[in-house]
Design an enzyme around this catalytic site. Sequence first.
Site, mmCIF file in Angstrom:
data_model
loop_
_atom_site.group_PDB
_atom_site.id
_atom_site.type_symbol
_atom_site.label_atom_id
_atom_site.label_comp_id
_atom_site.label_asym_id
_atom_site.label_seq_id
_atom_site.Cartn_x
_atom_site.Cartn_y
_atom_site.Cartn_z
ATOM 1 N N GLU A 46 0.862 -1.186 0.000
ATOM 2 C CA GLU A 46 0.000 0.000 0.000
ATOM 3 C C GLU A 46 0.896 1.232 0.000
ATOM 4 O O GLU A 46 1.910 1.280 0.692
ATOM 5 C CB GLU A 46 -0.903 0.017 1.235
ATOM 6 C CG GLU A 46 -1.700 1.298 1.384
ATOM 7 C CD GLU A 46 -2.518 1.350 2.678
ATOM 8 O OE1 GLU A 46 -2.739 2.454 3.186
ATOM 9 O OE2 GLU A 46 -2.915 0.274 3.189
ATOM 10 N N GLU A 102 -2.696 11.982 2.828
ATOM 11 C CA GLU A 102 -3.475 11.486 3.962
ATOM 12 C C GLU A 102 -3.314 12.439 5.143
ATOM 13 O O GLU A 102 -2.227 12.912 5.445
ATOM 14 C CB GLU A 102 -3.038 10.075 4.360
ATOM 15 C CG GLU A 102 -3.953 9.434 5.375
ATOM 16 C CD GLU A 102 -3.732 7.937 5.492
ATOM 17 O OE1 GLU A 102 -4.709 7.220 5.768
ATOM 18 O OE2 GLU A 102 -2.590 7.485 5.314
#
Length: 380
Positions: free
Chosen positions: A133, A138
């Site tokens: 990932e 974010e």
Amino acid sequence: MTGLLFISTLCIYLSSAVAYNLIREYAGSTFFDRWDFYGGWDNLTLGNATWVTQSQAASQGLAYVNSEGHAIIKVDNTTNVPLGQNRNSVRITTQDAYDIGSLWIIDLNHIPYGCSVWPAFWSFGPNWPYDGEIDIIEGINTMDNNQMAIHTTPGCTHSGNVNQLGVTGSTTDCSQGPGCTVTETSPNSYQAGFAAAGGGVFATQFDSTGIYMWFWSRPDIPPSITQATSTSSIDISQWGTPHASYFSTTCNITQFFSPQNLVLDITLCGDWGGVPSIYGPSCGNSGPTGLCYNDCVVGPGSPRYDNAYFDISYIRTYTTVSVVPSSTTSATVTSTMGSVPPTLQRPTQVSGGARSNSELGSRFLITLTASLVFFFVDGQ
């Protein structure tokens, strides 16, 4: 040891190419054409959001292209949510998976922010966490700066603050809950300052020699990006030091990562943003209970979620070779993302954006055989 690592990474750069050819552009009236909408509650990070279907997103005004040709993805800010229910939002995943040797660029004008808000632009392989990932954008609540990260199975580590502008997080073991995080140090990478500066561009180089990420606020975007078109190639030789660098010398990229689907989503609270010890210090005074769900998700959506939206000019994906997406894929990377998997086994989440190990979702696999790195002189 650090000196040896620097020499080895410099040798990697010396062997690199610098030019990429366009694979696909997601932009304008066709932006949403090659994405799948999740269509279910956030059972991945246990957020208090329901990610709606494409038809629901369109009818509720949660995913659309505005008059400027920008893609808007947002949290519902018009509904008065009763206690016990979640608030509607959006998660979309590309139907194409991009292999090692690719480059991804996203140009945004606004990133979601605010107490309880947890946006992300990230990627995952067909069998998380075994296929890796990559978290490109974010943040949660009132964080001032964007946080980048990679998540893997055991055996991949981060070399720390070597040849990168960002600051390495608390662990260099990328299999741990937070993953290997790097906090952006350039101003205006998140929160209100991002939009006030005119937005900006994030770029990710996914290569056999490492994973490298950059951020530029609008005034600082390099000419190779500002002068690029929807059909032109791009030269990254003047981009300078990455803001996050994950070298293959400490993390074998071909071992820990497979072709990646790109994801845009906005969840609320969840097992990072809603954890009381994390939520409380910055957002605990948002309501009478001091709890993320009770004080934010429940009740009116405006003005609390008026800034909980992505405004995207485009996403462009590149490779060093000309490739046509294949519509024939193996069963291990094929699924329809229109429904939520019936069961999910989640890893323990400490902080950051690790997702479920049942992440599946690519209809098309773009096989990119060329690998790419680049040469730079630190600070140039």
